[in-house]
Scaffold this motif. Structure first.
Motif, short mmCIF file in Angstrom:
data_model
loop_
_atom_site.label_atom_id
_atom_site.label_comp_id
_atom_site.label_asym_id
_atom_site.label_seq_id
_atom_site.Cartn_x
_atom_site.Cartn_y
_atom_site.Cartn_z
N LEU A 89 -4.99 0.11 8.16
CA LEU A 89 -4.61 -1.27 8.45
C LEU A 89 -3.29 -1.35 9.21
O LEU A 89 -2.90 -2.44 9.65
N HIS A 90 -2.59 -0.24 9.36
CA HIS A 90 -1.28 -0.23 10.01
C HIS A 90 -1.40 -0.76 11.44
O HIS A 90 -2.19 -0.27 12.24
N GLY A 91 -0.63 -1.79 11.76
CA GLY A 91 -0.63 -2.37 13.11
C GLY A 91 -1.71 -3.40 13.35
O GLY A 91 -1.76 -3.98 14.44
N THR A 92 -2.57 -3.66 12.37
CA THR A 92 -3.64 -4.64 12.56
C THR A 92 -3.24 -5.99 11.98
O THR A 92 -2.31 -6.10 11.19
N ILE A 93 -3.98 -7.03 12.36
CA ILE A 93 -3.75 -8.36 11.81
C ILE A 93 -4.61 -8.53 10.56
O ILE A 93 -5.82 -8.29 10.59
N VAL A 94 -3.97 -8.91 9.47
CA VAL A 94 -4.63 -9.00 8.17
C VAL A 94 -4.32 -10.34 7.52
O VAL A 94 -3.46 -11.09 7.99
N THR A 95 -5.02 -10.63 6.42
CA THR A 95 -4.67 -11.75 5.57
C THR A 95 -4.22 -11.21 4.22
O THR A 95 -4.73 -10.19 3.75
N VAL A 96 -3.26 -11.90 3.62
CA VAL A 96 -2.75 -11.54 2.30
C VAL A 96 -2.71 -12.81 1.45
O VAL A 96 -2.17 -13.84 1.89
N GLY A 97 -3.28 -12.75 0.26
CA GLY A 97 -3.25 -13.93 -0.60
C GLY A 97 -3.58 -13.58 -2.03
O GLY A 97 -4.01 -12.47 -2.35
N ARG A 120 -4.62 -15.95 -5.98
CA ARG A 120 -5.26 -17.20 -6.38
C ARG A 120 -4.30 -18.38 -6.45
O ARG A 120 -4.67 -19.52 -6.12
N MET A 121 -3.06 -18.21 -6.85
CA MET A 121 -2.15 -19.33 -7.02
C MET A 121 -1.76 -19.99 -5.70
O MET A 121 -1.27 -21.12 -5.69
N LEU A 122 -1.97 -19.32 -4.59
CA LEU A 122 -1.60 -19.87 -3.29
C LEU A 122 -2.70 -20.77 -2.74
O LEU A 122 -3.88 -20.51 -2.94
N PRO A 123 -2.32 -21.84 -2.01
CA PRO A 123 -3.33 -22.72 -1.41
C PRO A 123 -3.84 -22.18 -0.07
O PRO A 123 -4.07 -22.93 0.87
N GLY A 124 -4.00 -20.88 0.01
CA GLY A 124 -4.45 -20.26 1.25
C GLY A 124 -3.98 -18.83 1.34
O GLY A 124 -3.57 -18.22 0.34
N VAL A 125 -4.03 -18.28 2.54
CA VAL A 125 -3.61 -16.89 2.78
C VAL A 125 -2.59 -16.85 3.92
O VAL A 125 -2.58 -17.71 4.80
N TYR A 126 -1.72 -15.84 3.86
CA TYR A 126 -0.84 -15.56 4.99
C TYR A 126 -1.58 -14.65 5.96
O TYR A 126 -2.34 -13.76 5.55
N ARG A 127 -1.37 -14.85 7.25
CA ARG A 127 -2.05 -14.06 8.27
C ARG A 127 -1.02 -13.50 9.24
O ARG A 127 -0.18 -14.24 9.76
N GLY A 128 -1.06 -12.19 9.44
CA GLY A 128 -0.11 -11.57 10.35
C GLY A 128 -0.37 -10.09 10.50
O GLY A 128 -1.35 -9.54 9.98
N ARG A 129 0.53 -9.42 11.21
CA ARG A 129 0.36 -7.99 11.51
C ARG A 129 1.02 -7.14 10.43
O ARG A 129 2.16 -7.37 10.07
N LEU A 130 0.26 -6.16 9.95
CA LEU A 130 0.70 -5.34 8.82
C LEU A 130 1.38 -4.06 9.30
O LEU A 130 0.93 -3.41 10.25
N SER A 131 2.44 -3.71 8.59
CA SER A 131 3.17 -2.47 8.87
C SER A 131 3.33 -1.69 7.56
O SER A 131 3.79 -2.24 6.56
N VAL A 132 2.93 -0.42 7.57
CA VAL A 132 3.06 0.45 6.40
C VAL A 132 4.38 1.21 6.51
O VAL A 132 4.65 1.86 7.53
N GLY A 133 5.20 1.11 5.47
CA GLY A 133 6.50 1.77 5.48
C GLY A 133 6.43 3.24 5.09
O GLY A 133 5.36 3.88 5.15
N GLN A 134 7.55 3.77 4.67
CA GLN A 134 7.64 5.18 4.31
C GLN A 134 7.08 5.41 2.91
O GLN A 134 7.42 4.71 1.97
N TRP A 135 6.24 6.42 2.79
CA TRP A 135 5.70 6.80 1.47
C TRP A 135 6.71 7.67 0.73
O TRP A 135 7.29 8.59 1.31
N ASP A 136 6.94 7.37 -0.53
CA ASP A 136 7.76 8.21 -1.40
C ASP A 136 6.84 8.83 -2.45
O ASP A 136 6.27 8.12 -3.30
#
Length: 259
Positions: free
Chosen positions: A96-104, A106-122
């Motif tokens: 999903l890194h660099g792609t446009i996704v939705t994040v949401g 149940r408590m939210l009245p919808g989803v956020y939509r934008g481009r996803l970035s994966v950070g550094q793995w520890d």
């Protein structure tokens, strides 16, 4: 996009990316949870000689509010298990890194939509090898939450509809010309969109996309012009009066809510 999308909110109430709950991706939230960042206002002022203070010259939207920048949605995640499980989780998330996704959730009245970035793995190691890993995932999202698609059937003439959300919504109109009518018009709040159908009036169907991104009109899948006095208007939240002339059809929109 309107239509054809799968469920975007997890039915279990847990956070979901593209409608897939985190646990199905072999991921979970750390104690830090989720951070919803601030959306900065795009403000502009100008000083005027002979006047105290400055004048607010900021551009505003249809509702009179200043435009806003994207906001960062940060998910603090971890995965655990054996090395194969952890690698599967990393691979799924990495796709999903660099792609446009939705994040949401149940408590939210919808989803956020934008481009996803994966950070550094520890990675966390134990005597038996890799046992867990943590990562921060950031979605640079549009400031408004997007609700589920609402579709309203419309008849010829004037009618009232209710628009959900607290920000204007950009509808998609699907209009079918009535026999003998050479144009189709939809109007609301003093704004109109008129499509001349000509000889196609008896069978013509127009699809009007009003969103500034991807705005277009098609008839039979072919781009079609509108009249010069047409305005691709949004719909204000609350009770709205709609009028259709020379046609009937439907309107689909996604409620937009800012919190």
């Amino acid at each position: 996009m309107l239509g054809g999308q799968r469920m975007e909110l997890s039915e279990t109430g847990t956070p979901a990316i593209n409608g897939v709950p985190l646990d199905r991706m072999m991921l979970a939230l750390t104690d830090s949870g989720i951070e919803i960042g601030q959306s900065e206002l795009e403000l502009e002022t100008q000083a005027i000689p002979g006047r105290d203070g400055v004048v607010d010259t900021s551009l505003t939207g249809p509702e009179g509010a200043a435009y806003t920048d994207n906001r960062d949605i940060t998910l603090h995640l971890y995965t655990c298990g054996d090395e194969d499980d952890i690698m599967v989780a990393k691979t799924r998330l990495g796709a999903l890194h660099g792609t446009i996704v939705t994040v949401g959730w149940r408590m939210l009245p919808g989803v956020y939509r934008g481009r996803l970035s994966v950070g550094q793995w520890d990675d966390l190691w134990s005597a038996r090898g890799l046992c867990a890993a943590t990562v921060d995932v950031t979605v640079s999202a549009s400031p408004c939450l997007l609700g589920r698609v609402h579709t309203v059937q419309l008849n010829r003439g004037s009618q009232s509809i209710r628009v959900d959300g607290n920000r204007p919504a950009w509808p998609i109109w699907t209009l079918k010309a009535e026999p003998g009518c050479r144009s189709m018009t939809v109007a609301s709040g003093g704004s109109v969109i008129t499509v001349n159908t000509g000889d196609l009036a008896s069978s013509g169907q127009a699809v009007i996309v009003t969103d500034p991104v991807g705005r277009k009109v098609t008839m039979g899948g072919v781009r079609h012009p509108v009249t010069l006095d047409s305005d691709f208007f949004p719909l204000s939240p609350g009770l709205t009066r709609i009028a259709l002339w020379g046609c009937a059809g439907s309107m689909a929109y996604r409620p937009r809510t800012i919190i």
